[in-house]
Design an enzyme around this catalytic site. Structure first.
Site, PDB file in Angstrom:
ATOM      1  N   LYS A   1      23.254  71.250 119.784  1.00  0.00           N
ATOM      2  CA  LYS A   1      24.390  70.375 120.072  1.00  0.00           C
ATOM      3  C   LYS A   1      25.656  70.949 119.434  1.00  0.00           C
ATOM      4  O   LYS A   1      26.690  71.061 120.065  1.00  0.00           O
ATOM      5  CB  LYS A   1      24.079  68.975 119.542  1.00  0.00           C
TER       6      LYS A   1
ATOM      7  N   GLY B   1      21.343  63.898 118.982  1.00  0.00           N
ATOM      8  CA  GLY B   1      20.372  64.986 119.100  1.00  0.00           C
ATOM      9  C   GLY B   1      18.968  64.488 119.434  1.00  0.00           C
ATOM     10  O   GLY B   1      18.294  65.006 120.329  1.00  0.00           O
TER      11      GLY B   1
HETATM   12  O1  F6P Z   1      18.555  67.771 111.142  1.00  0.00           O
HETATM   13  C1  F6P Z   1      19.693  67.127 111.536  1.00  0.00           C
HETATM   14  C2  F6P Z   1      20.109  67.424 112.936  1.00  0.00           C
HETATM   15  O2  F6P Z   1      21.480  67.212 112.992  1.00  0.00           O
HETATM   16  C3  F6P Z   1      19.388  66.600 113.975  1.00  0.00           C
HETATM   17  O3  F6P Z   1      19.904  65.341 114.109  1.00  0.00           O
HETATM   18  C4  F6P Z   1      19.554  67.449 115.185  1.00  0.00           C
HETATM   19  O4  F6P Z   1      18.674  67.051 116.185  1.00  0.00           O
HETATM   20  C5  F6P Z   1      19.235  68.798 114.610  1.00  0.00           C
HETATM   21  O5  F6P Z   1      19.849  68.769 113.325  1.00  0.00           O
HETATM   22  C6  F6P Z   1      19.731  69.986 115.392  1.00  0.00           C
HETATM   23  O6  F6P Z   1      21.119  69.990 115.574  1.00  0.00           O
HETATM   24  P1  F6P Z   1      21.822  70.890 116.648  1.00  0.00           P
HETATM   25  O7  F6P Z   1      21.327  70.490 117.990  1.00  0.00           O
HETATM   26  O8  F6P Z   1      23.278  70.647 116.491  1.00  0.00           O
HETATM   27  O9  F6P Z   1      21.466  72.323 116.367  1.00  0.00           O
END
Ligand code: F6P
Length: 553
Positions: free
Chosen positions: A218, A280
Site C-alpha cells: 500500500k 491493508g
Molecule cells: O504491519 C503493519 C502494516 O501497516 C499492515 O497494516 C499492512 O498490512 C502491512 O504493514 C503492509 O503494509 P504495506 O502494504 O504498506 O506494505
C-alpha cells in the site's frame, strides 16, 4: 500510515461499561455461568432451530454457545445502544470513521456492483474501482493466454507476490483456498518475510524468464517488501542477462503510491492502484488480489467479489437478531467479555482453508487489538481476543486435548462444507462426522456416571470425564467456491466491525506496530560497520554485541 493534519472533532465516547445494557449483561452472566449447555438443550426443545440462521448457503448454528434466549436479547440491546447500526451505515456511506487517520473505510466499495454510488469527499469512487478491475482483468488475461511474454519471449509460469501483512496474508490465503480454480501451468508463490530464506526457497527452482513479480505494498515503503523487491530485481536481472529493460516485462506493482513505484523503476503501465480508504488488512479484494486474479481468472475473481457483496448486503440490511456477522460478533464479545475467555480458535475442516486462521489473525487482532476508545480514553475492558487455529482434523491430534479437558475455555468457530471439491472416497463424510463430533463432545461432554456405566473402574473414570459446556459456533456452508470464500471473509470482516463498534475503538488504524519498526531502523546500522556506541537498555545492547561477535564484527 497517515495522520489527520488538523485535530478532528471526535465526539466523546460513552464507555460501554457504563451503559445499563452492559451492566445488565454483567448481572445476567452470573446467572448463565452455572448453566450447562446440556441443561440449556433439555430445557428448550427448539433451541437448535431457533439459535441458528440460514442465509447465502451458510447455516450458522450458535446453539452450542453458553447463551439463553435472554442473553441474545441483551446482547442485541447492547449493540443497539452502542449504535452499531448507525456506525455500520456511516461506514457504508463513506464517512471518515477512521478518525485517527482522517479516512473513510470503504472496503465495501471494492465489491460494489457497477452503478452503485459511494462518495468520498463528494466523489463517487465506484467507477474508479471498476476501472482498476478492468485493467487488472486485461493484464491477467494477457498472462493467462500467453499473449504476455517475458523478456526472452517465454510465457509466464510463476507469479510471485512480494508483500507482507495485508499485502500478503489475504492473497496467500486465497491462493490456497482457490487453487482448484487456478489455470493449470500457472502457479502463485508468496514472499513476505525479510528473512532471506523465504526468498531463496520460493525462487530456487525458478527460471527468471518465466517469472513475474507483483510487488504489493500500500505504502511502497515497507522494509520487508522493499528489501525483497530489490532482491527480486537483482535476481531477475541476473537470470535475464542484466538488461534493465527486462524489468518492465517481469514486474508489476500494486500500491497507492505511484511516485514510489516509479522511483523503484516499475513501468506505471504495470501498476494497479487502490486508495487510502482501503485498509491493508481489508485489501485482498482490491488490486492486492492481482496474483489471485491472474491464477483463477477475472471471472472467478469477480465471483469472489460478488460473495463479499452478498455478505455486505446481508450485514447492511438484516435486523441484528438475524444478522450473521453481528450475531457472531456479539457471541464472541459475550465469551470474551462476560465469560472470561481470552482466545478464539478458528478451525476450518477444509484443507484449502489452511491459511484462513493466519489471515484472520491480522484481520481481527490488528483491527481490534486497541487500548483506547476513539476519543483517546483508556478502555476498562478486554478488546480483541487472541485468534488462532488450523484445519481439522489435523488439529484434533495436536491441541484439541487441551480444548476438551484443559483448564482454559477456548471458544471455537468450526467451519465445514457439506460438499467436497473432489470425490475420491468417503473422506467428506468422515471429515464432517469429525467436525460435528468435536462440537458435540465440547458442548455435552461425558459425565463420571456415564463413564462408570460403561464399566470403567472408578479410579480411571475422572481421567475420562469430559466436563463439556465448552462453547462453539458451527459455520456449515454448502460448498467452497470463490463466491463462498468472499462471503466467509466478509462475515469475519463485519464481525470484527461489530465488536469494534461496541467497544468504541478505532478498528482501522494500527499505531501499535510502528514503534518496533522505528526501533528496527535504529538497530540496522548498529549490527554492521564500526563498533557502535550503544544506548539501548542493557539486554538489547548485549544482544547486539553477541550478534556482532558471532558475525565476526
Ligand atoms: O504491519 C503493519 C502494516 O501497516 C499492515 O497494516 C499492512 O498490512 C502491512 O504493514 C503492509 O503494509 P504495506 O502494504 O504498506 O506494505
Amino acid at each position: 500510515m497517515s495522520t489527520a493534519t488538523t485535530a478532528p472533532s471526535i465526539a466523546p465516547v460513552t464507555p460501554v461499561d457504563t451503559r445499563p445494557e452492559w451492566k445488565a449483561l454483567v448481572a445476567h452472566a452470573d446467572k448463565v455461568k452455572p448453566l450447562h449447555i446440556r441443561q440449556l438443550f433439555r430445557d428448550d426443545a427448539t433451541r437448535a432451530q431457533d439459535l441458528a440462521v440460514n442465509a447465502m448457503d451458510i447455516h450458522f448454528d450458535f446453539s452450542k454457545q453458553r447463551v439463553t434466549r435472554e442473553t441474545l436479547q441483551l446482547l442485541v440491546s447492547l449493540a443497539k445502544a452502542c449504535g452499531v447500526e448507525a456506525k455500520r451505515d456511516a461506514m457504508f456511506r463513506g464517512d471518515k470513521i477512521n478518525v485517527a487517520e482522517g479516512r473513510a473505510v470503504l472496503h465495501v466499495a471494492l465489491r460494489a456492483p457497477k452503478g452503485t454510488v459511494i462518495k468520498v469527499d463528494g466523489k463517487d469512487v465506484v467507477p474508479d474501482v471498476h476501472a482498476v478491475l478492468d485493467a487488472m482483468s486485461a493484464f491477467a488475461n494477457k498472462i493467462r493466454s500467453g499473449e504476455w511474454k517475458g523478456h526472452t519471449g517465454k510465457r509466464i509460469k510463476t507469479v510471485i507476490n512480494i508483500g507482507i501483512g495485508g499485502s500478503d496474508l489475504g492473497p496467500a490465503m486465497a491462493w490456497d483456498a482457490l487453487r482448484v480454480w487456478a489455470q493449470p501451468g500457472l502457479e502463485c508463490r508468496y514472499v513476505s518475510n525479510v528473512d532471506e530464506n523465504d526468498f531463496y526457497e520460493k525462487t530456487k527452482d525458478l527460471d527468471a524468464a518465466e517469472t513475474m513479480f507483483v510487488i504489493s505494498s500500500k505504502t511502497f515503503t515497507t522494509l520487508e517488501t522493499m528489501t525483497n523487491a530489490h532482491t527480486a530485481r537483482a535476481w531477475s536481472l541476473k537470470g535475464l542477462g542484466g538488461d534493465e529493460k527486462a524489468v518492465a516485462k517481469h514486474f508489476a506493482a500494486v500500491s497507492t503510491a505511484l511516485e514510489q513505484v516509479k522511483k523503484f523503476g516499475i513501468d506505471p503501465a504495470n501498476m494497479f492502484g487502490f486508495w487510502d480508504w482501503v485498509g491493508g488488512r481489508y485489501s485482498m479484494d482490491s488490486a492486492i488480489g492481482l496474483s489471485n486474479m491472474i491464477a483463477v481468472g477475472p471471472d472467478a475473481f469477480r465471483d469472489m467479489l460478488a460473495g463479499f457483496h452478498d455478505m455486505d448486503e446481508h450485514f447492511r440490511t438484516t435486523p441484528l437478531e438475524k444478522n450473521l456477522p453481528a450475531l457472531m460478533g456479539l457471541l464472541n464479545l459475550w465469551n470474551n467479555q462476560f465469560l472470561g475467555c481470552d482466545t478464539l480458535a478458528v478451525l476450518p475442516y477444509c484443507q484449502y482453508l489452511d491459511r484462513f486462521s493466519a489471515y484472520l489473525q491480522q484481520l481481527e487482532m490488528e483491527s481490534n487489538g486497541k487500548h483506547v476508545q476513539l476519543d483517546g480514553q483508556h478502555v476498562r475492558w478486554q478488546t480483541s481476543p487472541i485468534v488462532w487455529g488450523q484445519p481439522g482434523t489435523n488439529g484434533q491430534h495436536a491441541f484439541y486435548q487441551m480444548i476438551h479437558q484443559g483448564t482454559k475455555i477456548v471458544p471455537c468457530d468450526f467451519i465445514a462444507f457439506a460438499e467436497s471439491l473432489h470425490n475420491i472416497g468417503t473422506h467428506q463424510d468422515l471429515l464432517t462426522a469429525n467436525v460435528f463430533a468435536q462440537a458435540e463432545a465440547l458442548a455435552f461432554g461425558k459425565t463420571q456416571a456415564e463413564i462408570e456405566a460403561e464399566g470403567v473402574p472408578a479410579w480411571l473414570a475422572p481421567h475420562k470425564v469430559m466436563e463439556g459446556n465448552r462453547p462453539s459456533n458451527m459455520i456449515l456452508a454448502r460448498k467452497l467456491s470463490p463466491r463462498m470464500l468472499g462471503r466467509l471473509i466478509a462475515f469475519y470482516e463485519h464481525k470484527v466491525f461489530t465488536m469494534g463498534a461496541i467497544w468504541g475503538i478505532n478498528s482501522f488504524d494500527q499505531w501499535g506496530v510502528e514503534l518496533g519498526k522505528v526501533l528496527a531502523q535504529r538497530i540496522i546500522p548498529e549490527l554492521s560497520g564500526a563498533k557502535p556506541d550503544l544506548k539501548h537498555d542493557g539486554s538489547t545492547n548485549a544482544l547486539i554485541n553477541q550478534y556482532r561477535a558471532w558475525r565476526g564484527r
